[in-house]
Scaffold this motif. Structure first.
Motif, PDB file in Angstrom:
ATOM      1  N   MET A  32      47.402  43.506  33.883  1.00 45.49           N
ATOM      2  CA  MET A  32      46.089  44.134  34.065  1.00 45.49           C
ATOM      3  C   MET A  32      46.137  45.567  33.539  1.00 45.49           C
ATOM      4  N   ALA A  34      45.480  49.461  33.765  1.00 44.31           N
ATOM      5  CA  ALA A  34      45.392  50.425  34.874  1.00 44.31           C
ATOM      6  C   ALA A  34      45.624  51.852  34.368  1.00 44.31           C
ATOM      7  N   ALA A  36      45.289  54.256  36.936  1.00 39.74           N
ATOM      8  CA  ALA A  36      45.694  54.896  38.195  1.00 39.74           C
ATOM      9  C   ALA A  36      47.206  54.754  38.335  1.00 39.74           C
ATOM     10  N   ASP A  52      43.141  47.542  42.723  1.00 40.97           N
ATOM     11  CA  ASP A  52      41.959  47.080  43.450  1.00 40.97           C
ATOM     12  C   ASP A  52      42.314  45.836  44.274  1.00 40.97           C
ATOM     13  N   GLN A  54      40.488  43.526  44.883  1.00 37.23           N
ATOM     14  CA  GLN A  54      39.842  42.370  44.250  1.00 37.23           C
ATOM     15  C   GLN A  54      40.646  41.839  43.059  1.00 37.23           C
ATOM     16  N   SER A  55      41.639  42.578  42.622  1.00 38.83           N
ATOM     17  CA  SER A  55      42.389  42.182  41.434  1.00 38.83           C
ATOM     18  C   SER A  55      43.155  40.883  41.673  1.00 38.83           C
ATOM     19  N   THR A  57      45.618  39.920  39.967  1.00 42.68           N
ATOM     20  CA  THR A  57      47.038  40.180  39.720  1.00 42.68           C
ATOM     21  C   THR A  57      47.748  40.679  40.976  1.00 42.68           C
ATOM     22  N   SER A  80      44.141  47.139  25.722  1.00 43.46           N
ATOM     23  CA  SER A  80      43.558  47.605  26.980  1.00 43.46           C
ATOM     24  C   SER A  80      42.332  46.775  27.352  1.00 43.46           C
ATOM     25  N   LYS A  85      39.981  42.293  31.235  1.00 42.90           N
ATOM     26  CA  LYS A  85      39.123  41.145  31.529  1.00 42.90           C
ATOM     27  C   LYS A  85      39.689  40.370  32.704  1.00 42.90           C
ATOM     28  N   LYS A  86      38.871  39.469  33.238  1.00 41.91           N
ATOM     29  CA  LYS A  86      39.361  38.544  34.252  1.00 41.91           C
ATOM     30  C   LYS A  86      40.122  37.432  33.537  1.00 41.91           C
ATOM     31  N   GLY A  87      41.038  36.825  34.227  1.00 42.62           N
ATOM     32  CA  GLY A  87      41.800  35.737  33.618  1.00 42.62           C
ATOM     33  C   GLY A  87      43.265  35.907  33.926  1.00 42.62           C
ATOM     34  N   LYS A  91      45.422  36.132  29.087  1.00 38.33           N
ATOM     35  CA  LYS A  91      45.311  37.518  28.595  1.00 38.33           C
ATOM     36  C   LYS A  91      46.430  37.828  27.608  1.00 38.33           C
ATOM     37  N   HIS A 127      41.599  50.019  47.428  1.00 38.26           N
ATOM     38  CA  HIS A 127      42.776  49.762  46.591  1.00 38.26           C
ATOM     39  C   HIS A 127      44.037  49.709  47.461  1.00 38.26           C
ATOM     40  N   PHE A 149      42.003  57.931  28.149  1.00 39.37           N
ATOM     41  CA  PHE A 149      40.756  57.467  28.758  1.00 39.37           C
ATOM     42  C   PHE A 149      40.121  58.664  29.449  1.00 39.37           C
ATOM     43  N   TYR A 154      37.434  55.536  25.671  1.00 40.82           N
ATOM     44  CA  TYR A 154      38.749  55.718  25.079  1.00 40.82           C
ATOM     45  C   TYR A 154      38.727  56.948  24.180  1.00 40.82           C
TER      46      TYR A 154
END
Ligand SMILES: Cc1cc2nc3c(=O)[nH]c(=O)nc-3n(C[C@H](O)[C@H](O)[C@H](O)COP(=O)(O)O)c2cc1C
Length: 162
Positions: A32, A34, A36, A52, A54-55, A57, A80, A85-87, A91, A127, A149, A154
């Motif tokens: 994923m 990140a 942070a 997060d 919700q992640s 991963t 990046s 994306k989700k998945g 990925k 998080h 970022f 970007y």
């Protein structure tokens, strides 16, 4: 606090961009995007990442107990985007990587990659904070520049006049 105002305020802080990679229970690669990510301690060598709740991963990160921080080079904006994306394993389609000393996916073309073992997981609002101890460093050793970022976009270093 309005969350949009909060996000825009925090976006004033320019960061690099990383891909956090790990392995699922079958040993397949996951990752994923990140930003942070922070260097935490010199002795012992430690970093932290904020993930997060919700992640997708996150569960595998906690289960495998290790992650690799891959710091992106300025040409890797598409990487990046792909990992934001989700998945799951898909990925990694078209992504060059190899297994590091701990088996974690080490992406090719990055400024550097650091394999870490998770020492502690702390609560941080919506998080979780994953404290990791650095185990192995991978550096391509070539002149390169970071992907940045800033304010939700970007960017790259502008060294004109430097
Ligand atoms: C530049 C950028 C930085 C991001 N930083 C973080 C981060 O630090 N922590 C986080 O949980 N999500 C971050 N995200 C969002 C995740 O990459 C995104 O939610 C991703 O879909 C999570 O994938 P997963 O649900 O498969 O784990 C960032 C996204 C972008 C584009």
């Amino acid at each position: 606090m309005d969350p949009i105002v909060w996000r825009n305020t925090m976006g004033q802080f320019a960061t690099g961009v990383t891909i956090i990679t790990t392995l699922d229970q079958e040993g397949n690669p996951l990752g994923m995007t990140a930003n942070a990510f922070t260097s935490l301690s010199l002795d012992p060598p430690m970093v932290l990442i904020c993930v997060d709740r919700q992640s997708a991963t996150l569960t595998e990160l906690a289960a495998t107990g290790k992650y690799c921080v891959n710091i992106l080079e300025k040409s890797q904006e598409s990487v990046s985007r792909q990992f934001a994306k989700k998945g799951g394993n898909e990925k990694f389609l078209g992504i060059a990587y190899h297994a590091g000393e701990t088996g974690l996916p080490v992406l090719e073309g990055c400024l550097t990659s650091v394999e870490c073992e998770i020492e502690e997981i702390r609560e941080g609002g919506d998080h979780l904070i994953l404290l990791g101890r650095g185990l192995h460093i991978h550096s391509p050793g070539e002149a390169a520049e970071p992907l940045l970022f800033y304010r939700g976009k970007y960017a790259a270093l502008d060294k004109a006049g430097a």
